[in-house]
Write a protein that holds these residues in place. Structure first.
Motif, short mmCIF file in Angstrom:
data_model
loop_
_atom_site.label_atom_id
_atom_site.label_comp_id
_atom_site.label_asym_id
_atom_site.label_seq_id
_atom_site.Cartn_x
_atom_site.Cartn_y
_atom_site.Cartn_z
N GLY A 21 118.15 67.03 185.21
CA GLY A 21 119.47 67.46 184.77
C GLY A 21 120.54 66.83 185.63
O GLY A 21 120.44 66.83 186.86
N GLU A 29 128.79 71.25 182.26
CA GLU A 29 127.79 70.76 181.32
C GLU A 29 126.72 69.98 182.09
O GLU A 29 127.02 69.22 183.00
CB GLU A 29 128.46 69.83 180.30
CG GLU A 29 127.53 69.33 179.24
CD GLU A 29 128.26 68.48 178.22
OE1 GLU A 29 128.31 68.89 177.06
OE2 GLU A 29 128.78 67.41 178.61
N ILE A 32 120.42 66.84 180.03
CA ILE A 32 118.98 66.95 180.27
C ILE A 32 118.27 65.71 179.75
O ILE A 32 118.52 65.25 178.64
CB ILE A 32 118.41 68.21 179.58
CG1 ILE A 32 119.02 69.46 180.20
CG2 ILE A 32 116.90 68.24 179.69
CD1 ILE A 32 118.59 70.74 179.53
N THR A 87 111.78 73.37 179.22
CA THR A 87 113.24 73.38 179.07
C THR A 87 113.81 74.75 179.38
O THR A 87 114.82 74.87 180.08
CB THR A 87 113.65 72.95 177.65
OG1 THR A 87 113.06 71.68 177.37
CG2 THR A 87 115.14 72.85 177.50
N ARG A 88 113.15 75.78 178.89
CA ARG A 88 113.60 77.16 179.14
C ARG A 88 113.56 77.47 180.65
O ARG A 88 114.49 78.06 181.20
CB ARG A 88 112.72 78.13 178.35
CG ARG A 88 113.21 79.53 178.29
CD ARG A 88 112.43 80.43 177.34
NE ARG A 88 111.01 80.13 177.25
CZ ARG A 88 110.41 79.64 176.16
NH1 ARG A 88 111.10 79.41 175.06
NH2 ARG A 88 109.11 79.41 176.14
N LYS A 91 116.48 75.66 182.34
CA LYS A 91 117.76 76.34 182.09
C LYS A 91 117.88 77.61 182.93
O LYS A 91 118.96 77.94 183.43
CB LYS A 91 117.91 76.66 180.61
CG LYS A 91 118.18 75.44 179.76
CD LYS A 91 118.28 75.81 178.30
CE LYS A 91 118.57 74.60 177.44
NZ LYS A 91 118.67 74.95 176.00
N ARG A 92 116.77 78.32 183.09
CA ARG A 92 116.76 79.52 183.91
C ARG A 92 117.05 79.17 185.38
O ARG A 92 117.78 79.89 186.06
CB ARG A 92 115.41 80.23 183.79
CG ARG A 92 115.48 81.70 184.00
CD ARG A 92 114.16 82.42 183.76
NE ARG A 92 113.56 82.10 182.47
CZ ARG A 92 112.30 81.67 182.31
NH1 ARG A 92 111.50 81.55 183.34
NH2 ARG A 92 111.83 81.41 181.12
N ALA A 94 118.71 76.56 186.46
CA ALA A 94 120.08 76.05 186.59
C ALA A 94 121.08 77.19 186.73
O ALA A 94 122.10 77.07 187.39
CB ALA A 94 120.44 75.18 185.40
N TYR A 98 126.48 77.28 182.49
CA TYR A 98 126.38 75.87 182.11
C TYR A 98 126.09 75.75 180.62
O TYR A 98 125.42 76.59 180.05
CB TYR A 98 125.23 75.17 182.85
CG TYR A 98 125.51 74.93 184.31
CD1 TYR A 98 126.39 73.93 184.72
CD2 TYR A 98 124.87 75.69 185.28
CE1 TYR A 98 126.63 73.71 186.07
CE2 TYR A 98 125.11 75.47 186.63
CZ TYR A 98 125.99 74.48 187.02
OH TYR A 98 126.22 74.25 188.34
N THR A 99 126.61 74.70 180.03
CA THR A 99 126.19 74.33 178.68
C THR A 99 125.29 73.12 178.84
O THR A 99 125.47 72.31 179.76
CB THR A 99 127.40 73.98 177.78
OG1 THR A 99 128.13 72.93 178.39
CG2 THR A 99 128.28 75.19 177.54
N PHE A 100 124.31 73.00 177.96
CA PHE A 100 123.32 71.95 178.09
C PHE A 100 123.41 70.99 176.92
O PHE A 100 123.58 71.39 175.77
CB PHE A 100 121.91 72.56 178.17
CG PHE A 100 121.74 73.43 179.37
CD1 PHE A 100 121.40 72.88 180.58
CD2 PHE A 100 121.93 74.80 179.28
CE1 PHE A 100 121.25 73.68 181.70
CE2 PHE A 100 121.78 75.61 180.39
CZ PHE A 100 121.43 75.05 181.61
N TYR A 102 121.47 67.23 175.54
CA TYR A 102 120.27 66.42 175.74
C TYR A 102 120.61 64.94 175.64
O TYR A 102 121.36 64.54 174.75
CB TYR A 102 119.21 66.77 174.68
CG TYR A 102 118.80 68.21 174.76
CD1 TYR A 102 117.84 68.62 175.67
CD2 TYR A 102 119.39 69.18 173.95
CE1 TYR A 102 117.46 69.93 175.77
CE2 TYR A 102 119.03 70.50 174.04
CZ TYR A 102 118.06 70.88 174.96
OH TYR A 102 117.71 72.19 175.06
#
Length: 129
Positions: A21, A29, A32, A87-88, A91-92, A94, A98-100, A102
């Motif tokens: 990331g 933002e 990924i 991915t989950r 995100k956890r 991070a 945040y917005t992700f 790809y």
């Protein structure tokens, strides 16, 4: 930020998903990107699924970076469920706020990816080798 997640596949192979990331300019933002690596029983370290000795190497070299990454994913044996899990977890880690986005929309382009399918006969044949 980097997250590495290793999965043990049914054919005696290990597959690793490296999720990277990078914080974008607006700092709210994260972009990924993925890397897919494998390790066979006899290997000491992880390597790319398609190397110079692989029969599909020519296809990898001729394709765009997006398609090359999808080809590496296909030959790694990783399923869509495992990609979502990695991915989950990323995100956890991070955190909220945040917005992700790809780099390559892998999750949407792998709609029918099931991973490696192995029958009992082929599993026995692989364990003997």
């Amino acid at each position: 930020m980097i997250l590495e997640k290793t999965f043990h596949l049914s054919v005696g192979r290990e597959a690793k998903i490296v999720v990277r990331g990078q914080v974008a300019r607006n700092r709210a933002e994260i972009i990924i990107d993925y890397e897919f690596l494998i390790r066979e029983k006899h290997d000491t370290g992880f390597r790319e699924p398609i190397g110079p000795n692989h029969p599909q190497y020519w296809k990898l070299r001729k394709s765009t970076p997006d398609k090359a990454q999808l080809l590496q994913l296909e030959y790694s044996g990783i399923s869509r469920k495992q990609i979502k899990e990695a991915t989950r977890e990323f995100k956890r880690a991070a955190g909220p706020g945040y917005t992700f986005r790809y780099q390559n929309e892998i999750e949407e382009r792998t709609k029918y990816l099931k991973g490696i399918r192995v029958s009992a006969l082929s599993r026995r044949m692989l364990s003997v080798a």
